[in-house]
Design a protein around this motif. Structure first.
Motif, PDB file in Angstrom:
ATOM      1  N   CYS A 190       0.828  -1.239  -0.004  1.00 28.89           N
ATOM      2  CA  CYS A 190      -0.031  -0.063   0.002  1.00 28.89           C
ATOM      3  C   CYS A 190       0.891   1.114   0.051  1.00 28.89           C
ATOM      4  O   CYS A 190       1.931   1.149   0.599  1.00 28.89           O
ATOM      5  CB  CYS A 190      -0.917   0.068   1.256  1.00 28.89           C
ATOM      6  SG  CYS A 190      -1.842  -1.443   1.723  1.00 28.89           S
ATOM      7  N   CYS A 220       3.498   2.527   2.920  1.00 29.63           N
ATOM      8  CA  CYS A 220       3.607   1.256   3.954  1.00 29.63           C
ATOM      9  C   CYS A 220       5.091   1.418   4.469  1.00 29.63           C
ATOM     10  O   CYS A 220       6.130   1.363   3.889  1.00 29.63           O
ATOM     11  CB  CYS A 220       3.522  -0.084   3.083  1.00 29.63           C
ATOM     12  SG  CYS A 220       3.992  -1.584   4.033  1.00 29.63           S
ATOM     13  N   MET A 252      -2.217  -7.435   9.619  1.00 27.80           N
ATOM     14  CA  MET A 252      -2.802  -6.585   8.586  1.00 27.80           C
ATOM     15  C   MET A 252      -3.377  -7.120   7.183  1.00 27.80           C
ATOM     16  O   MET A 252      -4.063  -6.830   6.552  1.00 27.80           O
ATOM     17  CB  MET A 252      -1.886  -5.219   8.388  1.00 27.80           C
ATOM     18  CG  MET A 252      -1.850  -4.558   9.510  1.00 27.80           C
ATOM     19  SD  MET A 252      -3.222  -3.945  10.403  1.00 27.80           S
ATOM     20  CE  MET A 252      -2.384  -2.818  11.696  1.00 27.80           C
ATOM     21  N   CYS A 275       1.290   1.377   9.344  1.00 27.51           N
ATOM     22  CA  CYS A 275       0.250   0.773   8.286  1.00 27.51           C
ATOM     23  C   CYS A 275      -0.687   1.782   8.162  1.00 27.51           C
ATOM     24  O   CYS A 275      -1.896   1.799   9.046  1.00 27.51           O
ATOM     25  CB  CYS A 275      -0.017  -0.464   8.857  1.00 27.51           C
ATOM     26  SG  CYS A 275      -1.184  -1.324   7.968  1.00 27.51           S
ATOM     27  N   PRO A 276      -0.804   2.436   7.096  1.00 24.97           N
ATOM     28  CA  PRO A 276      -2.019   3.434   7.100  1.00 24.97           C
ATOM     29  C   PRO A 276      -3.217   2.915   7.049  1.00 24.97           C
ATOM     30  O   PRO A 276      -4.261   3.258   7.800  1.00 24.97           O
ATOM     31  CB  PRO A 276      -1.887   4.078   5.494  1.00 24.97           C
ATOM     32  CG  PRO A 276      -0.163   4.061   5.326  1.00 24.97           C
ATOM     33  CD  PRO A 276       0.414   2.734   6.032  1.00 24.97           C
ATOM     34  N   PRO A 277      -3.673   1.622   6.275  1.00 29.11           N
ATOM     35  CA  PRO A 277      -5.017   1.295   6.574  1.00 29.11           C
ATOM     36  C   PRO A 277      -5.307   0.852   7.630  1.00 29.11           C
ATOM     37  O   PRO A 277      -6.440   0.817   8.451  1.00 29.11           O
ATOM     38  CB  PRO A 277      -5.195   0.056   5.194  1.00 29.11           C
ATOM     39  CG  PRO A 277      -3.945  -0.208   5.211  1.00 29.11           C
ATOM     40  CD  PRO A 277      -2.988   0.925   5.185  1.00 29.11           C
TER      41      PRO A 277
HETATM   42  S1  SF4 Z   1      -1.686  -3.508   4.860  1.00 27.69           S
HETATM   43 FE1  SF4 Z   1      -0.079  -2.178   6.185  1.00 27.69          FE
HETATM   44  S2  SF4 Z   1       1.727  -3.468   6.363  1.00 27.69           S
HETATM   45 FE2  SF4 Z   1       0.360  -4.472   4.872  1.00 27.69          FE
HETATM   46  S3  SF4 Z   1       1.070  -3.581   2.885  1.00 27.69           S
HETATM   47 FE3  SF4 Z   1      -0.545  -2.308   3.506  1.00 27.69          FE
HETATM   48  S4  SF4 Z   1       0.249  -0.395   4.651  1.00 27.69           S
HETATM   49 FE4  SF4 Z   1       1.851  -2.141   4.485  1.00 27.69          FE
END
Ligand code: SF4
Length: 287
Positions: free
Chosen positions: A18, A21, A130, A207-209
């Motif tokens: 994402c 990240c 996540m 972790c943005p989401p």
């Molecule tokens: S869910 Fe979070 S940790 Fe996983 S790829 Fe996306 S931003 Fe990175």
């Protein structure tokens, strides 16, 4: 500081992370320090997806995907295979999330640490599962929302102290790091690279989401975690005591960290007061 960082990319563009990240940014820089003579062992985690599906790969170093619980056991085997072949100068690195470290992979981690196996174990901690939709792990902090956090007013389930657990195994190297402090981050990977034996780095990875923040905020929030004392930057010294490697001129209130993230919006004022006291107590313990 003017960094002496290679322009070679070992995590290439076009990977599946994402935007914003923290884990992928951390891996990119960790591999720049360790170099191309590195074998990465990946249990199930976001990075398994980020790496891409076979036969494609965003990694330009050898990569072994292994079952969730087995990363440290598999890395032990990789090192012993290298030894049997007489191959020197190769770094072996586990790159596991908090689920694969604090929970599902803890037994293999403990076994490898207790045997003083010769590899670097990195836990990139985004504080929940996540990859499968933001379920709680034992690294999830008190008061944080996840899809499986029990509802209710009381703070539940203190975050497991993985640093204390690993420290009890007397590792060759132990540190926390955060890519918002790149000098400190890369210096610690350099030290880990140049040692042998069991080495453990615990990284806080925004972790943005999962944290309900904008992707442009990831580094800012990561920095707040350190400036408030929520995630202190630590390193084991020669006497095997943990010491702070960064102390701000004055610690910011923890409210600044919590209020910047949607996952903490359920925290009451008295919870924040309690967590402020807990944070101060933990910081004081590092002297
Ligand atoms: S869910 Fe979070 S940790 Fe996983 S790829 Fe996306 S931003 Fe990175």
């Amino acid at each position: 500081m003017l960094w002496n960082v290679t322009t070679t990319e070992y995590l290439t563009s076009g990977h599946m992370a994402c935007p914003g990240c923290g884990a992928s940014l951390s891996l990119r820089h960790a591999l720049k320090v360790l170099g191309g003579q590195t074998i990465v062992v990946l249990p199930a985690c976001c990075m398994s997806i980020i790496a891409g599906a076979f036969p494609s790969s965003a990694f330009s170093v050898p990569l072994l995907h292994v079952p969730f619980a087995t990363a440290a056991a598999c890395a032990s085997g990789v090192r012993r295979s290298l030894l049997a072949q007489g191959k020197k100068g190769v770094s072996v690195m586990v790159w596991a999330g908090d689920g694969g470290t604090f929970d599902i992979g803890l037994q293999a981690l403990s076994g490898a640490a207790e045997r003083h196996e010769d590899f670097i174990y990195v836990c990139y901690d985004n504080e929940a599962y996540m990859n499968t939709g933001i379920q709680r792990s034992s690294a999830t902090p008190q008061g944080a929302w996840t899809t499986t956090t029990p509802a209710g007013k009381e703070l539940q389930y203190e975050k497991k102290d993985v640093i204390a657990i690993v420290k009890a195994h007397a590792p060759a190297y132990l540190a926390t790091a955060n890519i918002a402090y790149p000098d400190d981050f890369m210096a610690k990977f350099e030290r880990a690279r140049d040692l042998s034996g069991f080495r453990f780095l615990h990284l806080l990875s925004a972790c943005p989401p999962g944290w309900k923040i904008d992707s442009s905020e990831a580094l800012h929030i990561s920095r707040l975690a350190v400036e408030t004392g929520i995630f202190p930057l630590l390193e084991q010294d020669e006497e095997k005591n943990l010491r702070l490697t960064y102390v701000p001129q004055s610690w910011l209130p923890v409210a600044a960290y919590f209020q910047a993230q949607g996952r903490f919006k359920g925290l009451a004022e008295e919870d924040i007061d309690f967590l402020q006291q807990e944070t101060e107590r933990k910081i004081a313990a590092y002297g």
